[in-house]
Design a protein around this motif. Structure first.
Motif, short mmCIF file in Angstrom:
data_model
loop_
_atom_site.label_atom_id
_atom_site.label_comp_id
_atom_site.label_asym_id
_atom_site.label_seq_id
_atom_site.Cartn_x
_atom_site.Cartn_y
_atom_site.Cartn_z
N GLY A 122 0.80 -1.22 0.00
CA GLY A 122 0.00 0.00 0.00
C GLY A 122 0.84 1.26 0.00
O GLY A 122 0.49 2.26 -0.64
N TYR A 123 1.96 1.22 0.72
CA TYR A 123 2.85 2.39 0.75
C TYR A 123 3.43 2.68 -0.63
O TYR A 123 3.46 3.84 -1.07
N ALA A 124 3.88 1.65 -1.33
CA ALA A 124 4.45 1.86 -2.66
C ALA A 124 3.41 2.38 -3.64
O ALA A 124 3.66 3.34 -4.39
N ILE A 125 2.23 1.78 -3.62
CA ILE A 125 1.17 2.23 -4.54
C ILE A 125 0.75 3.66 -4.21
O ILE A 125 0.60 4.51 -5.09
N GLY A 126 0.54 3.95 -2.93
CA GLY A 126 0.12 5.30 -2.55
C GLY A 126 1.16 6.35 -2.85
O GLY A 126 0.83 7.47 -3.30
N ALA A 134 0.70 14.69 -8.01
CA ALA A 134 1.35 15.96 -7.67
C ALA A 134 1.96 16.62 -8.91
O ALA A 134 1.88 17.84 -9.08
N LEU A 135 2.56 15.82 -9.79
CA LEU A 135 3.10 16.38 -11.04
C LEU A 135 1.99 16.94 -11.91
O LEU A 135 2.14 18.01 -12.53
N VAL A 185 -1.65 7.12 3.14
CA VAL A 185 -0.38 7.73 2.78
C VAL A 185 -0.49 8.65 1.57
O VAL A 185 0.42 9.45 1.31
N PHE A 186 -1.57 8.55 0.80
CA PHE A 186 -1.67 9.30 -0.45
C PHE A 186 -1.63 10.80 -0.23
O PHE A 186 -0.84 11.52 -0.84
N PHE A 187 -2.46 11.29 0.65
CA PHE A 187 -2.61 12.74 0.78
C PHE A 187 -1.44 13.41 1.50
O PHE A 187 -1.04 14.52 1.11
N PRO A 188 -0.83 12.83 2.54
CA PRO A 188 0.38 13.48 3.09
C PRO A 188 1.50 13.61 2.06
O PRO A 188 2.17 14.65 1.99
N ILE A 189 1.72 12.56 1.26
CA ILE A 189 2.77 12.65 0.24
C ILE A 189 2.37 13.64 -0.85
O ILE A 189 3.22 14.40 -1.35
N LEU A 190 1.10 13.65 -1.22
CA LEU A 190 0.64 14.58 -2.26
C LEU A 190 0.83 16.03 -1.84
O LEU A 190 1.39 16.84 -2.59
N VAL A 191 0.39 16.37 -0.64
CA VAL A 191 0.48 17.76 -0.18
C VAL A 191 1.94 18.20 -0.08
O VAL A 191 2.31 19.30 -0.52
N ASN A 192 2.80 17.36 0.48
CA ASN A 192 4.21 17.73 0.60
C ASN A 192 4.89 17.84 -0.75
O ASN A 192 5.73 18.74 -0.95
N PHE A 232 10.52 13.78 0.88
CA PHE A 232 10.94 12.83 1.91
C PHE A 232 10.26 13.10 3.25
O PHE A 232 10.10 12.18 4.05
N ASN A 233 9.88 14.33 3.48
CA ASN A 233 9.11 14.61 4.70
C ASN A 233 7.78 13.86 4.66
O ASN A 233 7.37 13.24 5.65
N GLY A 234 7.11 13.90 3.52
CA GLY A 234 5.88 13.14 3.38
C GLY A 234 6.09 11.65 3.44
O GLY A 234 5.28 10.91 4.02
N LEU A 235 7.20 11.17 2.84
CA LEU A 235 7.49 9.74 2.88
C LEU A 235 7.77 9.26 4.30
O LEU A 235 7.34 8.17 4.69
#
Length: 311
Positions: A122-126, A134-135, A185-192, A232-235
Motif C-alpha cells: 500500500g505504501y508503494a502504490i500510494g 502531484a506532477l 499515505v496518499f494525501f500526506p505525500i501529495l500535499v508535501n 521525503f518529509n511526506g514519505l
C-alpha cells in the motif's frame, strides 16, 4: 477446646511464622530498590556521557539511548515484579521476551501478512500515485486548487470509519489492508510534493529561462531537486501511517494471521505477553522502515542544510 454437640471438633488454625509472611514483601521491596538504584546509576552515567568528549561520536550517540532504553526495561521489570502486578494487566519484559522466543514462527507469519503484503504494498502504490498526481497538479493549476482542499478533507477522515468500508470492498485478505494504507499515505505525500515543487523561487526559475531550459529540464534540474526535502518529509510521515493503517484494518476483518488479528484475538484471551510481543515486532518494523527512508533521504538530499553535519 471440647467438641461441639452434634459436630466434629473445629480445626485449629496454624499461624505462619512472621518471617514467612514477610518474605514476599521483602523480595518485592528489594526488587523495587534495586531497580531504582539501577535507574540512578544509569542516569548518572548518561549525564556524564552526554557531557563528555565522546558525545559527538557515533558510539556516544548510540550509547546514551541504549542505556536509557535498558534503564526503562529494568525499571519496568523491577516495578512489575516488586508490586506483583498481574500479567493480565502488564507482563514484565522477561515474560514478553520468553513469549517472543517461543512464538517466532507466528510472529514472522504475522509480520509478512501485515507489513510486507499490506503496509509495504500500500505504501508503494500510494507514494507512486501521489507523486504522479502531484506532477499533474503542478502542471494544471485548476487541479491543484481543486484537489488539495479535497485531500485535506479526506486526510481528516478517521481510519476506523473508512477501514470497514474498504475491507468490504476488497475482501478480508491483505488487499483490503493495502487499500487502507493507500488512502492513509496518499494525501500526506501529495500535499508535501505539491508544496515542494513550488519551493524554487522566482530568481532560480528565471535563471533557467535565461539558460533556455525547457519545462522538462527545469523540472528535472531545478524543481524536483528542490522538492526532495518536502517529498521525503511526506514519505517519512507515511512510514508510521502505513503500519498503523494495516494493523487497524485487520481489526475489521482478516484471515487467521496478521498483527492486528493477533492483537485483537490475544487480548480476548488475556494473553497480554503475546500482545506485547506483536507490539515489539511492529515497533521494530516501523523504526527500521523509517530509518531506511531517512538513510535514503541523507543520500539524496546531502546538499540540503538540514543534512549538514550528520554522520
Amino acid at each position: 477446646m471440647p467438641p461441639r454437640k452434634g459436630g466434629a471438633a473445629p480445626r485449629r488454625l496454624r499461624r505462619l511464622p512472621p518471617e514467612y509472611l514477610d518474605q514476599d514483601d521483602g523480595a518485592g521491596m528489594a526488587l523495587i530498590a534495586g531497580s531504582l538504584a539501577f535507574w540512578a546509576a544509569a542516569w548518572w552515567l548518561n549525564v556524564r556521557l552526554a557531557a563528555s568528549r565522546w558525545a559527538g561520536t557515533t558510539a556516544g550517540r548510540l550509547a546514551v539511548p541504549a542505556i536509557f532504553g535498558a534503564t526503562l526495561l529494568v525499571l519496568w521489570e523491577g516495578l512489575v515484579r516488586g508490586l506483583s502486578v498481574p500479567s493480565v494487566i502488564l507482563p514484565p519484559p522477561s515474560a514478553i521476551a520468553a513469549r517472543f522466543v517461543v512464538s517466532t514462527d507466528i510472529l514472522w507469519a504475522d509480520f509478512v501478512q501485515t507489513f510486507v503484503k499490506g503496509a509495504l504494498t500500500g505504501y508503494a502504490i500510494g507514494a507512486l500515485a501521489a507523486f504522479a498526481v502531484a506532477l499533474a497538479a503542478d502542471r494544471w493549476d485548476v487541479l491543484r486548487r481543486g484537489m488539495l482542499p479535497v485531500g485535506s478533507f479526506m486526510a481528516a477522515l478517521p481510519i476506523v470509519g473508512t477501514a470497514p468500508i474498504l475491507v468490504m470492498w476488497f475482501g478480508f485478505d491483505w488487499q483490503s489492508k493495502a487499500a487502507v494504507v493507500v488512502v492513509m499515505v496518499f494525501f500526506p505525500i501529495l500535499v508535501n510534493t505539491v508544496e515542494g515543487l513550488r519551493a524554487a523561487d522566482a530568481m532560480q526559475r528565471d535563471l533557467m529561462v535565461t539558460y533556455a531550459a525547457s519545462p522538462l529540464q527545469t523540472l528535472l534540474k531545478l524543481r524536483l531537486p528542490a522538492a526532495m526535502p518536502f517529498v521525503f518529509n511526506g514519505l517519512k510521515i507515511s512510514t508510521t501511517l502505513a503500519l498503523i493503517g494495516a494493523i487497524v484494518a485487520e481489526f475489521f476483518g482478516s484471515p487467521t494471521l496478521g498483527m492486528g488479528f493477533r492483537i485483537s484475538t490475544e487480548v480476548g484471551r488475556l494473553a497480554l505477553d503475546m500482545v506485547w510481543a506483536e507490539i515489539v515486532v511492529a515497533a521494530l518494523a516501523g523504526s527500521a522502515f523509517y530509518g531506511v527512508v531517512a538513510a535514503v533521504e541523507r543520500r539524496v538530499t546531502f546538499w540540503h542544510p538540514s543534512q549538514r553535519g550528520r554522520g
